[in-house]
Design a protein around this motif. Sequence first.
Motif, PDB file in Angstrom:
ATOM      1  N   GLN A  45      18.895 -39.343  -3.979  1.00  0.00           N
ATOM      2  CA  GLN A  45      20.010 -40.284  -3.893  1.00  0.00           C
ATOM      3  C   GLN A  45      20.346 -40.919  -5.242  1.00  0.00           C
ATOM      4  OE1 GLN A  45      18.760 -43.022  -0.832  1.00  0.00           O
ATOM      5  NE2 GLN A  45      19.241 -41.589   0.838  1.00  0.00           N
ATOM      6  N   TYR A  46      19.761 -40.419  -6.298  1.00  0.00           N
ATOM      7  CA  TYR A  46      20.030 -40.917  -7.646  1.00  0.00           C
ATOM      8  C   TYR A  46      21.239 -40.185  -8.253  1.00  0.00           C
ATOM      9  CZ  TYR A  46      17.350 -36.688  -8.680  1.00  0.00           C
ATOM     10  OH  TYR A  46      16.900 -35.401  -8.703  1.00  0.00           O
ATOM     11  N   ARG A  47      21.854 -40.805  -9.246  1.00  0.00           N
ATOM     12  CA  ARG A  47      23.044 -40.191  -9.868  1.00  0.00           C
ATOM     13  C   ARG A  47      22.671 -39.013 -10.759  1.00  0.00           C
ATOM     14  NH1 ARG A  47      23.657 -45.388 -11.229  1.00  0.00           N
ATOM     15  NH2 ARG A  47      23.530 -44.887 -13.458  1.00  0.00           N
ATOM     16  N   ASN A  48      21.741 -39.232 -11.673  1.00  0.00           N
ATOM     17  CA  ASN A  48      21.355 -38.171 -12.597  1.00  0.00           C
ATOM     18  C   ASN A  48      19.930 -38.385 -13.095  1.00  0.00           C
ATOM     19  OD1 ASN A  48      22.010 -40.364 -14.328  1.00  0.00           O
ATOM     20  ND2 ASN A  48      24.086 -39.536 -14.562  1.00  0.00           N
ATOM     21  N   LEU A  49      19.364 -37.301 -13.658  1.00  0.00           N
ATOM     22  CA  LEU A  49      17.977 -37.283 -14.111  1.00  0.00           C
ATOM     23  C   LEU A  49      17.943 -36.733 -15.543  1.00  0.00           C
ATOM     24  CD1 LEU A  49      14.865 -37.418 -13.556  1.00  0.00           C
ATOM     25  CD2 LEU A  49      15.068 -35.055 -12.707  1.00  0.00           C
ATOM     26  N   ALA A  50      17.449 -37.523 -16.463  1.00  0.00           N
ATOM     27  CA  ALA A  50      17.354 -37.086 -17.863  1.00  0.00           C
ATOM     28  C   ALA A  50      16.033 -36.367 -18.101  1.00  0.00           C
ATOM     29  CB  ALA A  50      17.456 -38.292 -18.793  1.00  0.00           C
ATOM     30  N   ILE A  51      16.108 -35.204 -18.735  1.00  0.00           N
ATOM     31  CA  ILE A  51      14.914 -34.471 -19.145  1.00  0.00           C
ATOM     32  C   ILE A  51      15.144 -33.945 -20.559  1.00  0.00           C
ATOM     33  CG2 ILE A  51      14.282 -33.786 -16.787  1.00  0.00           C
ATOM     34  CD1 ILE A  51      15.364 -30.981 -17.443  1.00  0.00           C
ATOM     35  N   ALA A  52      14.065 -33.721 -21.285  1.00  0.00           N
ATOM     36  CA  ALA A  52      14.183 -33.177 -22.640  1.00  0.00           C
ATOM     37  C   ALA A  52      14.349 -31.658 -22.567  1.00  0.00           C
ATOM     38  CB  ALA A  52      12.950 -33.540 -23.451  1.00  0.00           C
ATOM     39  N   ASN A  53      14.983 -31.113 -23.580  1.00  0.00           N
ATOM     40  CA  ASN A  53      15.195 -29.664 -23.657  1.00  0.00           C
ATOM     41  C   ASN A  53      13.836 -28.956 -23.631  1.00  0.00           C
ATOM     42  OD1 ASN A  53      15.725 -27.005 -24.415  1.00  0.00           O
ATOM     43  ND2 ASN A  53      17.316 -27.576 -25.865  1.00  0.00           N
ATOM     44  N   SER A 109       6.154 -46.372  -6.365  1.00  0.00           N
ATOM     45  CA  SER A 109       4.831 -46.058  -6.912  1.00  0.00           C
ATOM     46  C   SER A 109       4.395 -44.617  -6.673  1.00  0.00           C
ATOM     47  CB  SER A 109       3.780 -46.999  -6.316  1.00  0.00           C
ATOM     48  OG  SER A 109       3.720 -46.851  -4.908  1.00  0.00           O
ATOM     49  N   LYS A 110       5.100 -43.886  -5.786  1.00  0.00           N
ATOM     50  CA  LYS A 110       4.772 -42.492  -5.492  1.00  0.00           C
ATOM     51  C   LYS A 110       5.832 -41.521  -6.018  1.00  0.00           C
ATOM     52  CE  LYS A 110       1.107 -43.618  -3.075  1.00  0.00           C
ATOM     53  NZ  LYS A 110      -0.267 -43.301  -3.540  1.00  0.00           N
ATOM     54  N   GLY A 111       6.870 -42.039  -6.604  1.00  0.00           N
ATOM     55  CA  GLY A 111       7.926 -41.177  -7.136  1.00  0.00           C
ATOM     56  C   GLY A 111       8.778 -40.513  -6.079  1.00  0.00           C
ATOM     57  N   ARG A 112       8.823 -41.091  -4.886  1.00  0.00           N
ATOM     58  CA  ARG A 112       9.573 -40.468  -3.789  1.00  0.00           C
ATOM     59  C   ARG A 112      11.084 -40.541  -3.988  1.00  0.00           C
ATOM     60  NH1 ARG A 112       5.330 -42.933  -0.478  1.00  0.00           N
ATOM     61  NH2 ARG A 112       3.940 -41.275   0.255  1.00  0.00           N
ATOM     62  N   VAL A 113      11.518 -41.316  -4.956  1.00  0.00           N
ATOM     63  CA  VAL A 113      12.944 -41.399  -5.245  1.00  0.00           C
ATOM     64  C   VAL A 113      13.507 -40.023  -5.591  1.00  0.00           C
ATOM     65  CG1 VAL A 113      12.527 -41.962  -7.691  1.00  0.00           C
ATOM     66  CG2 VAL A 113      14.692 -42.621  -6.634  1.00  0.00           C
ATOM     67  N   LEU A 114      12.686 -39.159  -6.157  1.00  0.00           N
ATOM     68  CA  LEU A 114      13.140 -37.801  -6.475  1.00  0.00           C
ATOM     69  C   LEU A 114      13.386 -36.990  -5.202  1.00  0.00           C
ATOM     70  CD1 LEU A 114      10.800 -36.832  -9.476  1.00  0.00           C
ATOM     71  CD2 LEU A 114      13.269 -37.237  -9.563  1.00  0.00           C
ATOM     72  N   GLU A 115      12.530 -37.148  -4.217  1.00  0.00           N
ATOM     73  CA  GLU A 115      12.670 -36.406  -2.966  1.00  0.00           C
ATOM     74  C   GLU A 115      13.900 -36.843  -2.187  1.00  0.00           C
ATOM     75  OE1 GLU A 115       9.107 -36.938  -0.735  1.00  0.00           O
ATOM     76  OE2 GLU A 115       7.783 -36.257  -2.370  1.00  0.00           O
ATOM     77  N   LYS A 116      14.222 -38.133  -2.263  1.00  0.00           N
ATOM     78  CA  LYS A 116      15.372 -38.651  -1.516  1.00  0.00           C
ATOM     79  C   LYS A 116      16.692 -38.124  -2.047  1.00  0.00           C
ATOM     80  CE  LYS A 116      12.940 -42.920  -0.295  1.00  0.00           C
ATOM     81  NZ  LYS A 116      12.872 -44.397  -0.479  1.00  0.00           N
TER      82      LYS A 116
END
Length: 323
Positions: free
Chosen positions: A195-203, A186-193
């Motif tokens: 430990q994710y494989r990849n992150l999709a963002i738009a150009n 709920s706080k988006g802390r997964v980004l700080e950790k």
Amino acid sequence: MQLPIDTTYRHFPRRTHGHRELADNRYIAEYIAKEINHPLPAGQGKHTVNDGKTHTRDPRAKPDSQHQKWGPRLLVFSGLLALLTTSSALAEEILVAVASNFTAPMQEIAQEFEARSEHQVKLAFGSSGKFFAQINHGAPYQAFFSADTEKPERLIKVGLAEAASRFTYAEGKLALWSASAEVVDSKGRVLEKNQYRNLAIANPKLAPYGAAAMETLDNLKLLELSRPRWVQGENISQTYQFVASGNAELGLVALSQIQHDGKLKSGSAWVVPENLYAPIRQDAVILDNGSDSAAMRDFWKFVQSDKAARIIRAYGYNTPTAH
């Protein structure tokens, strides 16, 4: 003598959409066929002779002429055909370019508009940057719903869009999303950790939501930490597909893509606080190709109506009248 159009109108079936009665061309055509193939209504076999009295013709008698037999029907037919032709001439198809983040609400808005009108709306979805380039090179779009304010403004400055038509139709929101439940907290802390494989963002050069994603990561001090894990989509629609298909574990997408009526459609998500990125104001303009279109004027009124605003807010956007 041809039947007056207003007289003919009262004789064919009509369908009602909301508070407006619309003549349906298919119903008119069906009625024409019915009139040609069925007997004349009661009373049309009567005739008046010089003695001033009305006499009823023996139904077994041969008609005096083909005019007596078909004349009344041909009058009905010619009147209905004229109305059908006029009605068809008034109906238009308009071509509208729409930023891909606005796909679902625009499809619903167009459907509602078509239910109230004889006009048809043809939609094209893609990145705002691509549409901007295509319009500058003569693409036949008649209106442009951008994901930002900059591109409509630039089109106005070069004389390709009507300044008076410009308005903000929505204010977008960014969300961190995973197609899997319980991955995003709920706080988006997964980004700080990290430990994710990849992150999709738009150009970010083509899609305003991509620029908002970059700004968010920068404000969170995670820009350089996350960079090696980026998977970049050409537009926000492709970015969403990367996550939905499992090719990316996380993605910064438009809230409208994952939420409807305040409920998350699937997976897990964190709605990014709006103080982490500049407001995503989305403006629309009528282009030169649509400036003389009556259908476009009708559509423009509808997309600014309360009905359209309710549809837009249901997908998680703010509208100018609701914050």
